[in-house]
Enzyme design. Structure first.
Site, mmCIF file in Angstrom:
data_model
loop_
_atom_site.group_PDB
_atom_site.id
_atom_site.type_symbol
_atom_site.label_atom_id
_atom_site.label_comp_id
_atom_site.label_asym_id
_atom_site.label_seq_id
_atom_site.Cartn_x
_atom_site.Cartn_y
_atom_site.Cartn_z
ATOM 1 N N SER A 41 48.540 14.247 -7.654
ATOM 2 C CA SER A 41 49.785 14.901 -8.052
ATOM 3 C C SER A 41 49.985 16.113 -7.159
ATOM 4 O O SER A 41 49.074 16.936 -7.013
ATOM 5 C CB SER A 41 49.719 15.344 -9.523
ATOM 6 O OG SER A 41 50.703 16.327 -9.797
ATOM 7 N N GLY A 42 51.159 16.236 -6.576
ATOM 8 C CA GLY A 42 51.435 17.374 -5.710
ATOM 9 C C GLY A 42 51.480 18.693 -6.457
ATOM 10 O O GLY A 42 50.859 19.686 -6.050
ATOM 11 N N SER A 43 52.229 18.743 -7.587
ATOM 12 C CA SER A 43 52.339 20.005 -8.325
ATOM 13 C C SER A 43 50.989 20.419 -8.896
ATOM 14 O O SER A 43 50.626 21.611 -8.862
ATOM 15 C CB SER A 43 53.380 19.876 -9.444
ATOM 16 O OG SER A 43 53.039 18.857 -10.361
ATOM 17 N N GLY B 84 55.558 16.735 -6.495
ATOM 18 C CA GLY B 84 55.161 16.441 -5.129
ATOM 19 C C GLY B 84 55.199 14.960 -4.822
ATOM 20 O O GLY B 84 55.663 14.542 -3.755
ATOM 21 N N THR B 85 54.703 14.138 -5.773
ATOM 22 C CA THR B 85 54.707 12.698 -5.520
ATOM 23 C C THR B 85 56.133 12.137 -5.518
ATOM 24 O O THR B 85 56.428 11.190 -4.794
ATOM 25 C CB THR B 85 53.843 11.958 -6.556
ATOM 26 O OG1 THR B 85 54.172 12.417 -7.872
ATOM 27 C CG2 THR B 85 52.365 12.197 -6.299
#
Length: 346
Positions: free
Chosen positions: A91-93, A259-260
């Protein structure tokens, strides 16, 4: 006398999405890799995720990131991501929040200016670049998972909506990508509840009709994400912007664009010939927060054009806390939790 069990937490947010970082209070988990430790939590000790994402401690819109020892010698820390839908391998965040937390907690010493280090997610090594100014972590840039388009502009009939056109990208999970304008949305905050209802109907229709398989990972479960795409505008040389919203099944519209979700957009824009390496896309959430994705390069893998990308965002620390876990509280379910909680003396 009752033994007090507690967790050492740091609450953070990136783009409005709150990530609760567990820094201490959990015993070492079985498993030689971070991925194996994640699978142990998922299969045998899901109590931690449920404890911190359900009342009275949390809400489903939050995420939880557990710091664990890395297995790779190049990684400074490992981390396991827990969300309402289960256990994301990336996960980006959450990565932006976790990277900020390990710097702010001293697990990775802060260095003024630009510094680089590695973290180990369940998906593997993640390269982190932090920008630190006057002791403040101003931004985190992390590698997005290699992303690709599985399905381009398919149509599905959704009983409450009619025929809906969607694409599917993989960017750490499978994402349905839909044009918000075609569905009558402007991606404003007052539409949040309607966006959630619409996304839920589309995701459940897709899940009922078909499954998805990653070309190397195989079956990674039912499609859990949907990303609403607003119009793309060019706002500078090699720089684009688009209002966006990401849904996580069941029922959650993320505060950030994720982010994803941003990586999925980059994959789609490349597939449609709308961006080139070096181009950047800022996705802007219902609340006006944003992440910037940069399209780095592509490679060909098993009939897929795989997009290499990075995600940049800023995380803020909300709280440092020691949370008491009282298993005598009737509101607290300690099932699947007793055997991983330490005695509070971490």
């Amino acid at each position: 006398m009752r033994q007090e069990l507690s967790l050492n937490l740091m609450d953070t947010h990136a783009g409005g999405d709150v990530s609760r970082i567990v820094l201490g209070g959990i015993d070492p988990l079985p498993g030689k890799t971070v991925r194996q430790q994640m699978e142990y939590l998922r299969d045998d000790a899901d109590g931690l995720r449920r404890l911190l994402l359900e009342e009275p401690y949390g809400i489903p819109e939050m995420s939880v990131d557990l710091i664990v020892p890395p297995s790779h010698p190049d990684a400074s820390v490992g981390y396991i991501i827990m969300e309402v839908m289960g256990y994301a391998i990336y996960s980006g965040s959450n990565t932006i929040c976790t990277a900020t937390a390990v710097l702010e907690s001293g697990l990775v010493p802060k260095e003024e200016g630009r510094q680089s280090f590695m973290m180990e997610s369940p998906a593997g090594l993640v390269h982190i670049e932090a920008q630190v100014h006057d002791g403040v972590v101003e931004s985190i840039t992390c590698g997005g998972l290699p992303s690709y388009i599985d399905t381009h502009r398919a149509t599905i009939h959704v009983p409450s909506l009619g025929n809906v056109t969607y694409s599917v990208a993989y960017s750490g999970g499978f994402y349905a990508l839909v044009d918000a304008t075609e569905l009558g949305f402007h991606l404003t905050l007052d539409e949040e509840a309607d966006l959630a209802r619409c996304a839920r109907a589309i995701v459940e229709a897709i899940q009922a009709e078909r499954g998805f398989s990653h070309y190397t990972l195989g079956d990674v479960g039912p499609l859990p994400f949907l990303h609403f795409m607003g119009p793309v505008e060019q706002v500078g040389d090699h720089f684009y912007r688009s209002r966006s919203a990401t849904y996580v099944h069941p029922g959650v519209i993320c505060r950030s664009t994720t982010g994803t979700g941003t990586s999925a957009r980059l994959a789609l824009m490349h597939h449609e010939g709308r961006i080139k390496p070096g181009d950047r896309l800022e996705t802007v959430s219902l609340r006006g927060s944003g992440f910037i994705g940069e399209f780095i390069d592509t490679r060909r893998e098993e009939d897929h054009d795989v997009v290499e990308n990075t995600i940049t965002g800023k995380s803020y620390v909300l709280a440092h806390s020691r949370t008491v876990v009282n298993c005598e509280d009737p509101m607290v379910d300690c099932g699947g939790l007793h055997h991983i909680l330490s005695d509070g003396h971490d």
